[in-house]
Design a protein around this motif. Sequence first.
Motif, PDB file in Angstrom:
ATOM      1  N   ASP A   1      -7.193   1.173  -6.338  1.00 24.94           N
ATOM      2  CA  ASP A   1      -7.611   2.027  -5.228  1.00 24.94           C
ATOM      3  C   ASP A   1      -8.047   1.205  -4.018  1.00 24.94           C
ATOM      4  OD1 ASP A   1      -7.620   4.823  -6.514  1.00 24.94           O
ATOM      5  OD2 ASP A   1      -8.762   3.616  -7.942  1.00 24.94           O
TER       6      ASP A   1
ATOM      7  N   GLY B   1      -2.730   4.561  -3.317  1.00 28.04           N
ATOM      8  CA  GLY B   1      -3.293   3.338  -3.873  1.00 28.04           C
ATOM      9  C   GLY B   1      -2.572   2.108  -3.362  1.00 28.04           C
ATOM     10  N   VAL B   2      -2.880   0.977  -3.985  1.00 34.03           N
ATOM     11  CA  VAL B   2      -2.284  -0.300  -3.608  1.00 34.03           C
ATOM     12  C   VAL B   2      -1.597  -0.889  -4.837  1.00 34.03           C
ATOM     13  CG1 VAL B   2      -2.662  -2.525  -2.501  1.00 34.03           C
ATOM     14  CG2 VAL B   2      -4.236  -0.658  -2.056  1.00 34.03           C
ATOM     15  N   ARG B   3      -0.320  -1.169  -4.711  1.00 37.24           N
ATOM     16  CA  ARG B   3       0.417  -1.822  -5.789  1.00 37.24           C
ATOM     17  C   ARG B   3       0.382  -3.327  -5.548  1.00 37.24           C
ATOM     18  NH1 ARG B   3       6.192   0.489  -6.988  1.00 37.24           N
ATOM     19  NH2 ARG B   3       5.720  -0.438  -9.032  1.00 37.24           N
TER      20      ARG B   3
ATOM     21  N   GLU C   1       0.833  -1.201   0.000  1.00 37.62           N
ATOM     22  CA  GLU C   1       0.000   0.000   0.000  1.00 37.62           C
ATOM     23  C   GLU C   1       0.864   1.245   0.000  1.00 37.62           C
ATOM     24  OE1 GLU C   1      -3.751   2.043   2.380  1.00 37.62           O
ATOM     25  OE2 GLU C   1      -3.045   0.041   2.936  1.00 37.62           O
ATOM     26  N   GLY C   2       0.498   2.197  -0.868  1.00 40.42           N
ATOM     27  CA  GLY C   2       1.176   3.473  -0.925  1.00 40.42           C
ATOM     28  C   GLY C   2       0.263   4.593  -0.494  1.00 40.42           C
TER      29      GLY C   2
ATOM     30  N   LEU D   1       3.166  -5.715 -12.316  1.00 37.19           N
ATOM     31  CA  LEU D   1       2.637  -4.811 -11.298  1.00 37.19           C
ATOM     32  C   LEU D   1       1.424  -4.057 -11.823  1.00 37.19           C
ATOM     33  CD1 LEU D   1       5.851  -3.220  -9.728  1.00 37.19           C
ATOM     34  CD2 LEU D   1       4.107  -4.513  -8.478  1.00 37.19           C
ATOM     35  N   GLU D   2       0.478  -3.852 -10.924  1.00 34.42           N
ATOM     36  CA  GLU D   2      -0.699  -3.071 -11.289  1.00 34.42           C
ATOM     37  C   GLU D   2      -1.165  -2.313 -10.047  1.00 34.42           C
ATOM     38  OE1 GLU D   2      -4.736  -3.863 -13.952  1.00 34.42           O
ATOM     39  OE2 GLU D   2      -3.158  -5.367 -13.777  1.00 34.42           O
ATOM     40  N   GLU D   3      -1.771  -1.156 -10.232  1.00 34.89           N
ATOM     41  CA  GLU D   3      -2.189  -0.339  -9.098  1.00 34.89           C
ATOM     42  C   GLU D   3      -3.715  -0.237  -9.038  1.00 34.89           C
ATOM     43  OE1 GLU D   3      -1.107   4.025  -7.186  1.00 34.89           O
ATOM     44  OE2 GLU D   3       0.438   2.754  -8.093  1.00 34.89           O
TER      45      GLU D   3
END
Length: 409
Positions: free
Chosen positions: A159, A140-142, A136-137, A155-157
Amino acid sequence: MQKRALVVGLGIAGMSAAIGLRQAGWTPVIVERAPERRTGGYFIFMFPEGVRAAADLGIADHLHTRNPEWRPGGNSWSVDRRGRRKPALGLLDAPSGLAAVLRSDIEAALWQGITGDGTEDAVEVRFATTPVEITEGAGGVRVLLEDAGTGKQYLEEFDLVVGADGMRSSVRRMVFGPDEDYLANWKAMICAFQMKEQVPTYEASDSIIVSRPKRAMWVFGLADHAPCAWLTYRTDDIPDRFAGPSIEQVRAAFSGMEDDPVVRHVLDSLEQAPDHVFDSIHQVKMDRWSTGRVVLVGDAAWCMNTYSAMGSSSSLRGGAALGAALREHPDDLAAALDAWEVGLRPYITSQRRSARIKQQRFVPSSRPVQVLVSGVLDLVRRVVHRRLAAEFTAAAAPTAAAVPSGRTR
């Protein structure tokens, strides 16, 4: 831009959550570790809460139910140690509002909901895909995803990440901690499967109960489908469900009961079944179902176990309620998740507590408990069947001809 959510798991909880998210204006993406949609599944109940949630999710018209028509004397039988059958209180006799379905019936209805009916875009589903890492950033969430077919990782991001991947959730392990922190062992096993044919000498829609201390066998009759079998037993020695043939383990658990024709037929049917469920029974207990932008739903969050009979209904309700909370708090994810949990947790807690009592009905812990439960259920059966018989007679009675108010001489 629409907010995107990753839903991990294509079961009842995952598809329910995806529909709820879409209703809230989100764009859900479902990943499923299996290479294709599973279409099997054993008999389950839908309680009124689940039926209402199905309507809220817009899938009620797609849902096929299989309740047998009740007949005088009832549709359910218990079999004693001498092989004698007597009328029993069927699980569909009371309370009212229960729907008999196969797991695949619910999943088929949900599948129609997520693939769209021409009025909405279909939800994207990626099979043979699993999350490997969740980070989590600030915004968002990677998620590091892996394609099982090619081994490729990317990798995908998103919400929001929704873990709907069952009692042994990989999302829960990655984000919340190891299974042993949340799984409560009930020291019992379950085996369930679809039978090809009914036990000889019983009607096609009959349900049959063979209950002994610490082990029990149930056959659930349906209106338009072969019965499903459900076997359960208590044990202090929980085996590795993948160590050795599960059918041999089940036969060993029911050894000494093979003289009963019902038991023999069910065990032989298990040998012939193309697939079956065999697993240990646990409950999942968590103080909180979400952290940051990751939330768990269904068995991943609150598995009440099979004795509660509320797994599917609670998963439907959880997905519908998540969508409703996101609609009410469109710009505040934390507030939405808080409201969702505050509204849902009392219901989940009460149902989870009732599972211990229900377990004694499904598989009594001792001979005295079996005698007590049997006596109480027989008293309840007499009252319930008397009411149902009166309703059956009233519905079957021909309409009385209208009597003229006057007389002709």
